[in-house]
Design a protein around this motif. Structure first.
Motif, PDB file in Angstrom:
ATOM      1  N   MET A 199      12.633  18.083  15.767  1.00  0.00           N
ATOM      2  CA  MET A 199      11.857  18.968  14.570  1.00  0.00           C
ATOM      3  C   MET A 199      10.509  18.830  14.735  1.00  0.00           C
ATOM      4  N   LEU A 200      10.119  18.579  16.129  1.00  0.00           N
ATOM      5  CA  LEU A 200       8.412  18.307  16.384  1.00  0.00           C
ATOM      6  C   LEU A 200       7.668  20.001  16.555  1.00  0.00           C
ATOM      7  N   ASP A 201       8.809  20.951  16.421  1.00  0.00           N
ATOM      8  CA  ASP A 201       8.170  22.186  16.425  1.00  0.00           C
ATOM      9  C   ASP A 201       8.485  22.867  14.938  1.00  0.00           C
ATOM     10  N   THR A 202       8.161  22.006  13.962  1.00  0.00           N
ATOM     11  CA  THR A 202       8.242  22.231  12.558  1.00  0.00           C
ATOM     12  C   THR A 202       7.094  21.954  11.910  1.00  0.00           C
ATOM     13  N   PRO A 203       6.775  22.556  10.606  1.00  0.00           N
ATOM     14  CA  PRO A 203       5.266  22.266   9.947  1.00  0.00           C
ATOM     15  C   PRO A 203       5.332  20.709   9.356  1.00  0.00           C
ATOM     16  N   VAL A 204       6.534  20.281   9.332  1.00  0.00           N
ATOM     17  CA  VAL A 204       6.523  18.756   8.549  1.00  0.00           C
ATOM     18  C   VAL A 204       6.729  17.993   9.692  1.00  0.00           C
ATOM     19  N   GLY A 205       7.255  18.298  10.948  1.00  0.00           N
ATOM     20  CA  GLY A 205       7.115  17.358  12.006  1.00  0.00           C
ATOM     21  C   GLY A 205       5.684  17.356  12.724  1.00  0.00           C
ATOM     22  N   GLN A 206       4.860  18.301  12.529  1.00  0.00           N
ATOM     23  CA  GLN A 206       3.597  18.384  12.983  1.00  0.00           C
ATOM     24  C   GLN A 206       2.514  17.795  12.026  1.00  0.00           C
ATOM     25  N   GLY A 207       2.971  17.611  10.690  1.00  0.00           N
ATOM     26  CA  GLY A 207       1.940  17.445   9.482  1.00  0.00           C
ATOM     27  C   GLY A 207       1.725  15.751   9.672  1.00  0.00           C
ATOM     28  N   LYS A 208       1.047  15.743   8.536  1.00  0.00           N
ATOM     29  CA  LYS A 208       0.291  14.248   8.331  1.00  0.00           C
ATOM     30  C   LYS A 208       1.765  13.481   7.571  1.00  0.00           C
ATOM     31  N   LYS A 209       1.771  12.095   8.236  1.00  0.00           N
ATOM     32  CA  LYS A 209       2.954  11.329   7.497  1.00  0.00           C
ATOM     33  C   LYS A 209       2.243  10.015   7.373  1.00  0.00           C
ATOM     34  N   ASP A 210       3.195   9.354   6.550  1.00  0.00           N
ATOM     35  CA  ASP A 210       3.063   8.077   5.867  1.00  0.00           C
ATOM     36  C   ASP A 210       2.982   6.976   6.972  1.00  0.00           C
ATOM     37  N   ASP A 211       2.274   5.933   7.021  1.00  0.00           N
ATOM     38  CA  ASP A 211       2.382   4.794   7.685  1.00  0.00           C
ATOM     39  C   ASP A 211       3.536   3.976   7.527  1.00  0.00           C
ATOM     40  N   PRO A 212       4.272   3.793   8.532  1.00  0.00           N
ATOM     41  CA  PRO A 212       5.659   3.084   8.526  1.00  0.00           C
ATOM     42  C   PRO A 212       5.494   1.458   7.900  1.00  0.00           C
ATOM     43  N   THR A 213       4.321   0.873   8.213  1.00  0.00           N
ATOM     44  CA  THR A 213       4.053  -0.626   7.865  1.00  0.00           C
ATOM     45  C   THR A 213       3.902  -0.285   6.353  1.00  0.00           C
ATOM     46  N   PHE A 214       3.200   0.610   5.834  1.00  0.00           N
ATOM     47  CA  PHE A 214       2.833   0.880   4.141  1.00  0.00           C
ATOM     48  C   PHE A 214       4.337   1.197   3.402  1.00  0.00           C
ATOM     49  N   VAL A 215       4.991   1.826   4.092  1.00  0.00           N
ATOM     50  CA  VAL A 215       6.316   2.247   3.514  1.00  0.00           C
ATOM     51  C   VAL A 215       7.285   1.024   3.465  1.00  0.00           C
ATOM     52  N   ALA A 216       7.178   0.451   4.535  1.00  0.00           N
ATOM     53  CA  ALA A 216       8.117  -0.809   4.423  1.00  0.00           C
ATOM     54  C   ALA A 216       7.535  -2.007   3.503  1.00  0.00           C
ATOM     55  N   GLU A 217       6.356  -2.204   3.443  1.00  0.00           N
ATOM     56  CA  GLU A 217       5.882  -3.022   2.582  1.00  0.00           C
ATOM     57  C   GLU A 217       6.312  -2.952   1.205  1.00  0.00           C
ATOM     58  N   VAL A 218       6.152  -1.547   0.690  1.00  0.00           N
ATOM     59  CA  VAL A 218       6.567  -1.077  -0.531  1.00  0.00           C
ATOM     60  C   VAL A 218       7.906  -1.444  -0.979  1.00  0.00           C
ATOM     61  N   GLY A 219       8.700  -1.047   0.264  1.00  0.00           N
ATOM     62  CA  GLY A 219      10.187  -1.181   0.123  1.00  0.00           C
ATOM     63  C   GLY A 219      10.560  -2.681  -0.041  1.00  0.00           C
ATOM     64  N   PHE A 220      10.071  -3.605   0.748  1.00  0.00           N
ATOM     65  CA  PHE A 220      10.269  -4.875   0.826  1.00  0.00           C
ATOM     66  C   PHE A 220      10.027  -5.466  -0.459  1.00  0.00           C
ATOM     67  N   ASP A 221       8.644  -5.162  -0.959  1.00  0.00           N
ATOM     68  CA  ASP A 221       8.288  -5.838  -2.405  1.00  0.00           C
ATOM     69  C   ASP A 221       8.964  -5.444  -3.262  1.00  0.00           C
ATOM     70  N   ALA A 222       9.626  -4.204  -3.460  1.00  0.00           N
ATOM     71  CA  ALA A 222      10.464  -3.837  -4.673  1.00  0.00           C
ATOM     72  C   ALA A 222      11.743  -4.564  -4.509  1.00  0.00           C
ATOM     73  N   MET A 223      12.246  -4.634  -3.370  1.00  0.00           N
ATOM     74  CA  MET A 223      13.494  -5.540  -3.283  1.00  0.00           C
ATOM     75  C   MET A 223      13.350  -6.942  -3.639  1.00  0.00           C
TER      76      MET A 223
END
Length: 264
Positions: A199-223
């Motif tokens: 999907m690198l040739d798609t708008p979402v694939g080429q767009g700005k994305k979240d930091d996986p470290t941030f995402v993981a910390e949010v999920g871990f803390d919620a758990m």
């Protein structure tokens, strides 16, 4: 098993060789959990060096969770630990872009088997162990993609809709058992997902994305808090809120704009 290991606890993380799963494993290690880290490629063997902090032990398992043999490999690895799994972070998942009828059916089935069948089988096994012991925490990686029909990503979005729903249903079933279930629902995240999904040739694939470290910390803390679900990032919270009141046909057209390959 030593007294120190018993005190540390054990965390099982799937899809741990990169991306959100890698960061979830780091979260557990930094909080003193020993690890069983699972991935379908040999990179997990080198990834363990990032987890062996504060004296924790990290055991790598190469297993394809899209197959019964892969699930059995993880089950055997759990048994060899000789102690309960305190945290299960079922993060392994695959995506697949392009129009459904143009996709290779074997790859389609692999996405379903990884995201749904393998996850369900592993959660069933570990969940029963946790319920029997009266304690445990489960984190399932869903997605905000599960809130919308995924034109040009139809199968992936459907599998995440399943995971989102499954997690919350299981959570309710386990009320008063000592076992909690949390669903992490990230948006587009800066991982290998889009490359592997083609999907690198798609708008979402080429767009700005979240930091996986941030995402993981949010999920871990919620758990660890025992929350039922968490959407990482305020923009993604807005997306889910809008999706809940928007007609499905409108959502599908919007998703097409993000996920349809760009013509060259």
């Amino acid at each position: 098993m030593s007294e120190t290991q018993r005190e540390r606890g054990l965390a099982l993380v799937t899809g741990a060789s990169s991306g959100i799963g890698f960061e979830l494993a780091k979260c557990a290690a930094e909080r003193g959990y020993d690890l069983l880290v699972v991935a379908d490629d040999e990179r997990i063997l080198s990834a363990v060096s990032a987890f062996t902090v504060r004296g924790v032990k990290a055991t790598p398992v190469i297993a394809d969770l899209a197959t019964p043999a892969g699930i059995e490999s993880v089950v055997k690895a759990i048994a060899t630990q000789g102690r309960p799994v305190d945290l299960l972070m079922a993060n392994a998942g695959q995506g697949l872009g392009d129009a459904f009828l143009d996709q290779d059916l074997l790859r389609v089935q692999r996405v379903i088997n990884t995201n749904i069948s393998g996850t369900v089988a592993l959660v069933h096994h570990v969940g029963n162990l946790m319920r029997s012991s009266g304690s445990g925490r489960i984190l399932l990686t869903g997605s905000i993609a599960g809130f919308m029909p995924g034109s040009f990503q139809a199968v992936y979005n459907a599998t995440k809709a399943f995971i989102n729903s499954f997690a919350l249903a299981l959570r309710d079933e386990l009320t008063d058992t000592g076992v909690t279930v949390t669903c992490l629902m990230p948006g587009p995240t800066d991982t290998e997902f889009f490359e592997r999904a083609g999907m690198l040739d798609t708008p979402v694939g080429q767009g700005k994305k979240d930091d996986p470290t941030f995402v993981a910390e949010v999920g871990f803390d919620a758990m660890m808090k025992g929350d039922g679900d968490v959407v990482s990032g305020w923009k993604n919270k807005i997306v889910t809120a809008v999706a809940n009141v928007t007609p499905a046909g409108v959502l599908a057209k919007h998703h097409r704009q993000m996920a349809e390959p760009q013509k060259t």
